[in-house]
Motif scaffolding. Structure first.
Motif, short mmCIF file in Angstrom:
data_model
loop_
_atom_site.label_atom_id
_atom_site.label_comp_id
_atom_site.label_asym_id
_atom_site.label_seq_id
_atom_site.Cartn_x
_atom_site.Cartn_y
_atom_site.Cartn_z
N LEU A 61 -7.17 1.93 10.49
CA LEU A 61 -6.50 3.17 10.06
C LEU A 61 -6.21 3.14 8.56
CD1 LEU A 61 -5.34 5.88 11.03
CD2 LEU A 61 -3.15 4.73 11.40
N LEU A 62 -5.89 1.93 8.04
CA LEU A 62 -5.44 1.79 6.65
C LEU A 62 -6.28 2.56 5.63
CD1 LEU A 62 -3.50 0.49 4.60
CD2 LEU A 62 -5.05 -1.46 4.50
N LYS A 98 5.64 7.27 -0.35
CA LYS A 98 6.12 6.32 0.65
C LYS A 98 5.25 5.05 0.64
CE LYS A 98 7.89 10.35 2.25
NZ LYS A 98 7.45 11.70 1.76
N ILE A 99 5.89 3.93 0.91
CA ILE A 99 5.17 2.66 0.95
C ILE A 99 4.97 2.24 2.39
CG2 ILE A 99 5.33 0.22 0.34
CD1 ILE A 99 7.02 1.23 -2.09
N LEU A 100 3.73 1.90 2.69
CA LEU A 100 3.39 1.50 4.05
C LEU A 100 4.02 0.14 4.35
CD1 LEU A 100 1.53 2.75 6.17
CD2 LEU A 100 -0.36 1.48 5.16
N GLY A 131 1.64 -5.73 6.77
CA GLY A 131 1.16 -6.34 8.00
C GLY A 131 0.64 -5.30 8.97
N ASP A 132 0.83 -5.54 10.26
CA ASP A 132 0.33 -4.64 11.30
C ASP A 132 1.31 -3.48 11.45
OD1 ASP A 132 -0.73 -3.37 13.46
OD2 ASP A 132 -0.24 -4.96 14.90
N PHE A 133 1.12 -2.47 10.58
CA PHE A 133 2.14 -1.41 10.47
C PHE A 133 2.23 -0.53 11.71
CE2 PHE A 133 -1.74 -0.07 8.34
CZ PHE A 133 -2.01 1.14 8.94
N LEU A 134 1.22 -0.59 12.59
CA LEU A 134 1.27 0.25 13.78
C LEU A 134 2.02 -0.41 14.94
CD1 LEU A 134 -2.29 1.88 13.86
CD2 LEU A 134 -0.11 3.02 13.40
N ILE A 170 -5.54 6.29 5.47
CA ILE A 170 -4.22 6.85 5.16
C ILE A 170 -3.65 6.33 3.85
CG2 ILE A 170 -3.68 7.22 7.60
CD1 ILE A 170 -1.85 4.77 7.49
N SER A 171 -4.38 5.44 3.19
CA SER A 171 -3.87 4.90 1.93
C SER A 171 -5.01 4.68 0.95
CB SER A 171 -3.15 3.57 2.19
OG SER A 171 -2.90 2.90 0.97
N ARG A 202 3.37 1.12 18.59
CA ARG A 202 2.91 0.68 19.90
C ARG A 202 4.07 0.24 20.78
NH1 ARG A 202 -1.30 -1.59 17.19
NH2 ARG A 202 -3.23 -0.39 17.35
N PRO A 215 -6.39 3.51 16.65
CA PRO A 215 -7.15 2.40 16.09
C PRO A 215 -6.23 1.22 15.75
CG PRO A 215 -6.72 4.02 14.40
CD PRO A 215 -6.09 4.54 15.67
N GLU A 216 -6.83 0.15 15.29
CA GLU A 216 -6.05 -0.97 14.76
C GLU A 216 -5.53 -0.58 13.38
OE1 GLU A 216 -5.39 -3.98 16.24
OE2 GLU A 216 -6.21 -2.92 17.99
N SER A 217 -4.44 -1.25 12.95
CA SER A 217 -3.87 -0.97 11.62
C SER A 217 -4.93 -1.06 10.54
CB SER A 217 -2.74 -1.95 11.32
OG SER A 217 -1.63 -1.68 12.13
N LYS A 224 0.83 -1.21 0.00
CA LYS A 224 0.00 0.00 0.00
C LYS A 224 0.87 1.25 0.00
CE LYS A 224 -2.97 -3.22 1.65
NZ LYS A 224 -2.53 -4.57 2.11
N ILE A 225 0.38 2.28 -0.67
CA ILE A 225 1.11 3.55 -0.75
C ILE A 225 0.44 4.55 0.18
CG2 ILE A 225 1.72 5.46 -2.27
CD1 ILE A 225 1.74 3.28 -4.52
N LEU A 226 1.28 5.17 0.99
CA LEU A 226 0.78 6.13 1.95
C LEU A 226 0.31 7.39 1.21
CD1 LEU A 226 0.74 6.14 5.05
CD2 LEU A 226 3.01 7.18 4.99
#
Lengths: 460, 460
Positions: A93-94, B67-69, B72-75, A97-98, B79, A88-90, A67-69
């Motif tokens: 949020l995804l 930018k590329i995210l 997986g669980d990117f946050l 933001i993408s 945390r 939030p959970e990833s 994914k691209i931000l």
């Protein structure tokens, strides 16, 4: 500025000139073949809207999409939603933001393109597409996060002539590359479906195919266990596997399942593809009916095929199949088609294993012009221009340097010839042509030297 | 599955077969020219580590990097840092959720490659690179978020022969494309630096160049204002601009600034590049000394150049220059080089404006084989195979369809010939070859028809 120690992302590769020349040779053979059969190039953007990609590759696939931000202050949408302080959970949020992602294959972008441009295309629409794709897979030997796919598809026709032409394209590519020991394995999805039905697995045809597809990896026993897990008896599973294992002729197979209409019809289609391809001069015996071939992709509905190289240690190097409806995903139903893809990374490795790359590739430099002293530089500059004007790929060493250094450079770049130019050559209006492999050298007129260089024809 | 209405991201493009054939023709001319001069292909990954890219394009550039995210669980990293519930600012969160980005140009990845592979390369190292780059710019006419760059660089030599060869490559590409009305504008960064010094702008040379670079956009008055803002008087600014405006000969310019050593040395280099290129058969008068040319990029230190097409409404279609030290950014100093880049999107538009694309491109289909009735299909299948075996790009219409429908397809795909095959042709072992432009048709032996198709040579 502080010096970084640079590196590249895991699972990605630089392709040095030496590798690129070989890759381009491989791509060129494939492209020329596609074009000889009327396929024309298409390119789509690396970035697709996330909504185009998600849901097309299964849940596991979705997670492997890069994914691209969103650019700029990417959290502003999240804040606008009046979100409280809690993080939030990833996955929540995804979507905030993408919006874009890197393509995961070439098939979905192709279907998206056809759906968007249906009115402007000539059907049956034949296209080829050679572009990189990206997958956030765990990198491992032979598996990359960025790799090139090489696809050709025809959409808008149910004609089996298309399948037959794909057999011929595979034959042409493999033959030109020197991979004459290839075999095409051919099967039909409806035949597997028929088998699933006879095993009592109605509604679970895809799970049946997925299990069969693992034959190479987990063996017959493993597949039996998977089929049992679908709810059929061990005996039933064993019988079914036995009926498709080993070398079996199409007619014997048809006789064995004479009561199952799906199997009769689809076996006839397999037969027809072989017959049509032979009418178009496919050598006999290269296509093998292979009832265990399943291929993982869910969208296949008709003939499916894979290519193996008998004298190389490598899985399949090419695969494809027919689908009823690819663009239906994007609101344009009723366009059946068939497509296939060359696995260029694997083919590259096979060509290296079998030492089949041509020694000199046409796109590399043929000759280095060496000025032996500053006074002969103008003569050398004129000389290299004359050679280029007559189509010779030629370089001149740009710095004042000893001949040894210049020839080391030629050697490193695998340039096969040098032209040495000093006072003698200037006076006699000649060139000294040197074969850098044998060490032989000749004093020639410029025209003879150029003729010699052009005659030394090189591949690619 | 619900049908989406598909679209593509803003600022990106699909390239249909028709456009691709034209783009490939353009790329092919450029590639062949690069290779004729000893440049070899290099490819780097689309994704680079963020640390490789950031800080290389200025603050504004950094923000335009896609930018590329992390997958997986990117946050989770965020945390792990024991952060409280509140989300940080985007720029604080960014380094925790993204490690990779899409390349912004081909120059930084090239420098990174050279720094990483210095020991394995033959210097002077010549490479060309034709790959897409991505910029999160606001999309507008002629400005895209994904576009292809077409670069060639030599590193590891200060020799001006390299600049001269670039002049020749530009000449070759422009001539082959039919763009003979091109002009190369040539200047030198040290010459601009010398001017800045005489204007009393020591330490602000780059700002001086940036102001001069805007001459086309904001005019002389605008540039005067920018120079005043740097702290020099209006009169001083005007004098300086006058001294570089309009057509001025190199020798007149040298005389005018005879006391400034930077200007003398750099003007001599400009002269030398012109002289060397003419020794290598560059036509006289195509290179113009242009003291207002500045070029925006900060890393240039020597000759700089741009190409304009006199008879087209378009900015520069090609540009380049010499740099002292590109790989120093990555810990490998001391490798001077020179590079240039063709603006392929602009060149494409110019070629369309001036109607210079060849009508038929070699990579498109030459002939459609049409079976007039089901009984003649086997004859048609054999025929299309014979044509392909002799190098003809040929298609067969795969479905049973009236001739009119088949010819409409040929027409849509701009296929110039059809071969019509019915009972008459089968009986007499002939092919009816039809010119789809003129409507003429001839009854020929297969061999004569193939010869005719191969003789109808097409460009590309």
């Amino acid at each position: 500025m502080a010096a970084d120690t640079p590196s590249i992302p895991k699972g990605t590769r630089d392709f040095s000139p030496e590798k690129m020349l070989r890759r381009n040779y491989l791509f060129q053979v494939i492209k020329e073949t596609f074009e000889k059969f009327g396929f024309q190039p298409l390119e789509t953007p690396a970035m697709e809207n996330l909504s185009v990609l998600t849901g097309k590759y299964g849940e596991e696939g979705d997670q492997l999409i890069f994914k691209i931000l969103n650019s700029g202050d990417f959290l502003s949408d999240y804040r606008k939603q009046g979100a409280s302080g809690t993080l939030p959970e990833s996955r929540q949020l995804l979507p905030l933001i993408s919006e874009k992602a890197l393509r995961y294959d070439l098939t979905v972008p192709f279907a998206r393109f056809v759906a968007m441009n249906k009115g402007a295309l000539a059907f049956p629409f034949r296209r080829y597409q050679i572009q990189p794709v990206w997958r956030a897979d765990r990198p491992q030997k032979g598996r990359y996060r960025e790799f090139v796919q090489c696809d050709a598809d025809v959409v808008g026709t149910p004609s089996l002539i298309c399948e037959a032409e794909m057999m011929l394209m595979i034959h042409e590519v493999m033959s030109r590359l020197g991979l004459s020991e290839y075999r095409i394995l051919l099967n039909h999805r409806a035949l597997l479906k028929g088998l699933a039905l006879t095993a009592g697995l109605e509604g679970q045809e895809m799970a049946f195919c997925t299990a069969i597809d693992k034959m190479d990896k987990i063996g017959e026993e493993g597949v039996v266990k998977e089929l049992e897990a679908l709810g059929i008896s061990q005996e039933n599973a064993k019988n079914h596997i036995q009926s498709i294992s080993g070398q079996v002729s199409l007619s014997a197979f048809k006789n064995r399942h004479s009561s199952v209409s799906e199997i009769q019809t689809s076996a006839d289609e397999v037969q027809e593809v072989i017959r049509l391809s032979e009418q178009m001069s496919m050598p006999a015996g290269k296509i093998e009916f292979s009832p265990t071939l399943a291929r993982g992709l869910t969208y296949y509905t008709g003939c499916i095929f894979e290519v193996k190289i008998s004298n190389a240690q490598m899985g399949s190097v090419c695969g494809g199949g027919r689908y009823d409806d690819l663009t239906g995903l994007f609101g344009v139903p009723g366009l059946p088609g068939v497509g296939f893809s060359f696995g260029v990374d694997r083919m590259y490795d096979v060509l290296e294993q079998l030492n089949l790359f041509p020694e000199f590739l046409g796109s590399s430099t043929s000759v280095l012009f060496c000025s032996l002293e500053p006074q002969s530089l103008p003569y050398a500059l004129k000389a290299v221009s004359e050679a280029r004007a007559q189509g010779v790929k030629a370089e001149i060493y740009p710095d004042e340097a000893r001949l040894k250094k210049q020839l080391t450079y030629a050697n490193q770049k695998k340039i096969p010839f040098a032209v040495l130019l000093g006072a003698t050559e200037v006076e006699s209006s000649t060139w000294t042509l040197k074969n850098l492999d044998s060490g032989e050298q000749w004093s020639l007129s410029p025209q003879d030297a150029i003729q010699h260089l052009n005659a030394h024809k090189i591949h690619g």
